[in-house]
Design a protein around this motif. Sequence first.
Motif, PDB file in Angstrom:
ATOM      1  N   VAL A 143       0.852  -1.189   0.000  1.00 19.30           N
ATOM      2  CA  VAL A 143       0.000   0.000   0.000  1.00 19.30           C
ATOM      3  C   VAL A 143       0.891   1.243   0.000  1.00 19.30           C
ATOM      4  O   VAL A 143       1.920   1.298   0.660  1.00 19.30           O
ATOM      5  N   SER A 144       0.471   2.225  -0.800  1.00 22.64           N
ATOM      6  CA  SER A 144       1.329   3.396  -0.917  1.00 22.64           C
ATOM      7  C   SER A 144       0.602   4.675  -0.489  1.00 22.64           C
ATOM      8  O   SER A 144       1.122   5.463   0.285  1.00 22.64           O
ATOM      9  N   ARG A 145      -0.643   4.790  -0.949  1.00 23.18           N
ATOM     10  CA  ARG A 145      -1.338   6.050  -0.643  1.00 23.18           C
ATOM     11  C   ARG A 145      -2.003   5.969   0.709  1.00 23.18           C
ATOM     12  O   ARG A 145      -2.340   4.895   1.192  1.00 23.18           O
ATOM     13  N   ARG A 146      -2.171   7.074   1.249  1.00 25.06           N
ATOM     14  CA  ARG A 146      -2.807   7.128   2.556  1.00 25.06           C
ATOM     15  C   ARG A 146      -4.211   6.566   2.493  1.00 25.06           C
ATOM     16  O   ARG A 146      -4.873   6.633   1.465  1.00 25.06           O
ATOM     17  N   GLY A 147      -4.701   6.140   3.609  1.00 20.35           N
ATOM     18  CA  GLY A 147      -6.055   5.618   3.623  1.00 20.35           C
ATOM     19  C   GLY A 147      -6.355   4.936   4.941  1.00 20.35           C
ATOM     20  O   GLY A 147      -5.589   5.044   5.898  1.00 20.35           O
ATOM     21  N   ILE A 148      -7.472   4.277   4.921  1.00 19.70           N
ATOM     22  CA  ILE A 148      -7.864   3.539   6.112  1.00 19.70           C
ATOM     23  C   ILE A 148      -7.667   2.057   5.836  1.00 19.70           C
ATOM     24  O   ILE A 148      -7.963   1.584   4.741  1.00 19.70           O
ATOM     25  N   VAL A 149      -7.171   1.380   6.820  1.00 24.07           N
ATOM     26  CA  VAL A 149      -7.061  -0.071   6.710  1.00 24.07           C
ATOM     27  C   VAL A 149      -7.922  -0.684   7.823  1.00 24.07           C
ATOM     28  O   VAL A 149      -7.716  -0.382   8.998  1.00 24.07           O
ATOM     29  N   VAL A 150      -8.904  -1.462   7.397  1.00 28.04           N
ATOM     30  CA  VAL A 150      -9.755  -2.133   8.370  1.00 28.04           C
ATOM     31  C   VAL A 150      -9.364  -3.622   8.365  1.00 28.04           C
ATOM     32  O   VAL A 150      -9.499  -4.296   7.347  1.00 28.04           O
ATOM     33  N   ILE A 151      -8.846  -4.075   9.497  1.00 26.15           N
ATOM     34  CA  ILE A 151      -8.411  -5.493   9.556  1.00 26.15           C
ATOM     35  C   ILE A 151      -9.502  -6.280  10.275  1.00 26.15           C
ATOM     36  O   ILE A 151      -9.914  -5.917  11.386  1.00 26.15           O
TER      37      ILE A 151
END
Lengths: 712, 316
Positions: B188-196
């Motif tokens: 992943v490169s761009r900012r964002g939200i990661v929901v695990i």
Amino acid sequence: MSFLAPLYAAGILAVSLPILFHLIRRTPRGRVTFSSLMFLTPSPPRVTRRSRLENLWLLFLRGLAICLLALAFARPFFRDANLIPVAQSEGERVVLLVDTSASMRRDDLWDQAVKNTLAEIEQRAANDRVALVAFDSHIRPLITFAEWDELPSGERPHAVRSELENIKPSWRATHLDAALTAAVDLLAGDAVEDAPSATAAKRIVLISDLQQGGRLTGLQAHRWPEDVQVSIATVTPKSTTNAGLQIVAAAADERHTDDANTVRVRIDNAADSSQDRFQLAWVDLQKEQTETRKSDSARMDVYVPAGQSRILSVPPRPDGVKTAALKLFGDDQSFDNVVYHVATQPLALTVWYLGNELGDDPRQPRYFLERALTETPARKVQIVAMDEEAFASAEHDISLAVLTAVPHEPHVAPLKKYLHEGGTLLFALPSAAAVESVSQLTGGSSLTAEEAATDSYAMLGEIQFDHPLFAPFSEARFSDFTTIHFWKHRRIDESGLPGAEVLARFDDGAPAIVESRVGAGTLLLLTSGWHPEDSQLALSSKFAPLMNAILERSARVNHELPSYTVGDTVVCTLDDEGGGEGEIILESPGADRSPIAINGRTTDATDAPGIYHFQRGDRSQAFAVNLPPQESKTAALPVEHLEQLGLIFEQPPTAAQLEKQAQQQRQLKNRELESRQKIWHWLVLAALIVLILETWWAGRTARAVTSPTEPA
Amino acid sequence: MSIAAANSTGAARRNDEILDPGSLMRIKSLELRAKIVVQGFLHGLHRSPYHGFSVEFSEYRQYSPGDDPRYLDWKLYARSDRHYIKRFEDETNLRCNLVLDSSRSMSYGSLPYNKAEYAATLAATLAYFLSLQHDAVGLVRFDERIEDILPPQYRPGQLRRLMLALERPAAGRGTDVSEPLRQFAEYVSRRGIVVILSDCLANLDGLETALGTLRSRGQDVILFQILDPAETKFEFTESVLFEDLETGRDMYVDPQQVRAGYLQKLEAHNQSVRAACDKLGIEYVAMLTDQPVDAALHDFLQARMRRGRRVTRRAV
């Protein structure tokens, strides 16, 4: 107590199961899948700590029921040695073929054969049917199937034993083919008689030394039945060295040569012999074991490698002995080491010559006749010119009468008598006028003849080569008679001799040799002479054979040499008309005398080798009977050879198979005992009773447990 | 009770009935499930205590010198005579990666449905909700390693593809949270939200590092730890052979003996996950599969809101 199925007794171990079930608490019943075992720790299965057994009586009863059932399944029985099992299946039919040929005389082969036979009988079950047959060149049924059936089963071995004690190996040859074929016929015949048991196993047990000399040729044409199996109980000698001795008969045309009296023998050394050096010597018949001469030089060393044969001339036999035996030394097996030999006695033949001359004039016929009929080892010829008194006294001794001149008046009557009584007269016509005396001798119509008119010479044209006199010349290389020129011959009117056979004609068609039957005798009429004045016949190579043929035919000389093998049909050659009246007596080597049939033949009188004598009146004729030469080939015959001839062999049971058979027998016995005693019935009954008791007890205890809680 | 209040309770009851995970899971279509949850959620939202919360509000920011005047909201300026920067589009163009554990341990369930189905429903709900807001949603499934990746996009059909990917059965193996997260962090490169979405029933070595890497790459991370009630309570009674879903290993377990130890270990494990999250400023939500799905949505929005506040505060 024994068990039929002892493995079932292991079921008793099942007793431990209720106890085990009682003791083990709970084994995991199922499985549960879980997301992860990472937080879990394994826990061991636990056995309940309760060591106290509740309901001990119930446990005991259940265990007892299990034990009883297990024992019942194990089929117990009590052994009883007295019981002999009766085989359920149908018995075999077996022909025991016992070899009694001469080769069975080696070592202790016969004892072995008897032992094997008895052992075979011992193995037979009570319902087997057995026939005992002894064979050599003859086949002798000793016990037939019918006789076997009649014998009580306990006495059968005794009967076989006594039969075997009565016989001994003979001196005959081994006719294995005939014996096997006869055994098959016996089995087939028995099956036909007894239809229901046609399916019974058929077996031939051959008890033999199975030597290579056995005759097998008959099996080649015999189709071996598929349901007959052969097993072989071979008997083997301790030592295998065996050399056989046989006399080689001299050829018929050697009889007149100088070595006619040389005896040639063939020595066969068996293939499995370990010896190859032997000695040969003449022995006295009366003292067979001792040699005639004690010196070593009388023994002749012979070297015969194993598996080979040698033919050699033996040293001259002792003088003055008519009948003698040759013996081979250095051999382990003595049964075939002696051969008997009867020397041919030179025949004494008398030729009555009626001519005008003595024998010293080379222009006259007698000169040539004497030289043609010279003495040979086989015969002695005496040419005599007798007067009629001498003739009358010696009439029977005259073998041939030769007439080369017109007979004197006193001689005509004796000649005529001689002719009519079966004599042979050779008449060489000296002139055309002499034909008169032919008429006188034959007593027939008058015969006419004339001197043939030839400018140069005549030759023999048509010759009857199929006639016994000319048969020796019938071959192409001997049949050329054109080199013999006849300067003079007489032309006779053959019609004056009715029934006469013209054996040869001259090239002008006139008869040259005429054979005419006169009474019982024969008149041979030669229309020319053999002396140089008449022809070149006496100077030709044909003359001596022709004269000898005439003489031997006239004297009825037998070409057969008096030598037989054991079991042969022997023919008495003491001629009927040769004198000696009454029946023919055959004297065996053991001095047994037996009369034989009037035709002079006997088939079974020669059952041992030796010198035999025919006797008729005061005349005696000796002949040797020897062992069949094939019997000397004692090397063992490969069984494969018999298989190639189509015999179906029973596979010899291995030790394991024998053990298995014995085990089966034991099993059969046990099963029968068990089926009689049937102890398992009682055990099952006891188990049932115990189970009923257990049910009752269980019900009682259950009630006792529940009743106190019921009010709650 | 006012009519509005009565309406609100009626709607909430209806919503509760529908959003009961047992009945929700009976609906076959994942998309429909998501729709129901989200719509029910939104429906109740306007009348809920969270009234007034809106994405728009957070998207206006007072102008400060140096801001690009292009983004001034002139209409608002006209109305209020104040300068506000309209950062609406920037803020809403959110990139959300749903990282879903599809290992075998997720297929455990003591309820009629298992953890994987629950997690998929949750993921679908979030995806649907975000797509309603025109956010780009992507999906990453992993077990021991990353299995498939659907990059976050906002375009027609993306939601459909995402639903299909969620519905695809997982042929997963064992769980390893750390390694896939590390790989993902690299990807992943761009900012964002990661929901695990994971049960986190795996070795935790390296988890903190992986999460830290994610955070350092500018990702906002929310970790939903999804567990089955049977896992947290361990109320087995019979001694049975327990079979590990992931390794197939058998173990004979007497639950009565091991229960205490199990709960203790599980608690310690969860604590360490939570500690790692706290340390890194990661939102940690523990969820049981018998909890309503919209609670998770609520937690998610709460977390977003907190994040927003934090950002705002930081901005101020």
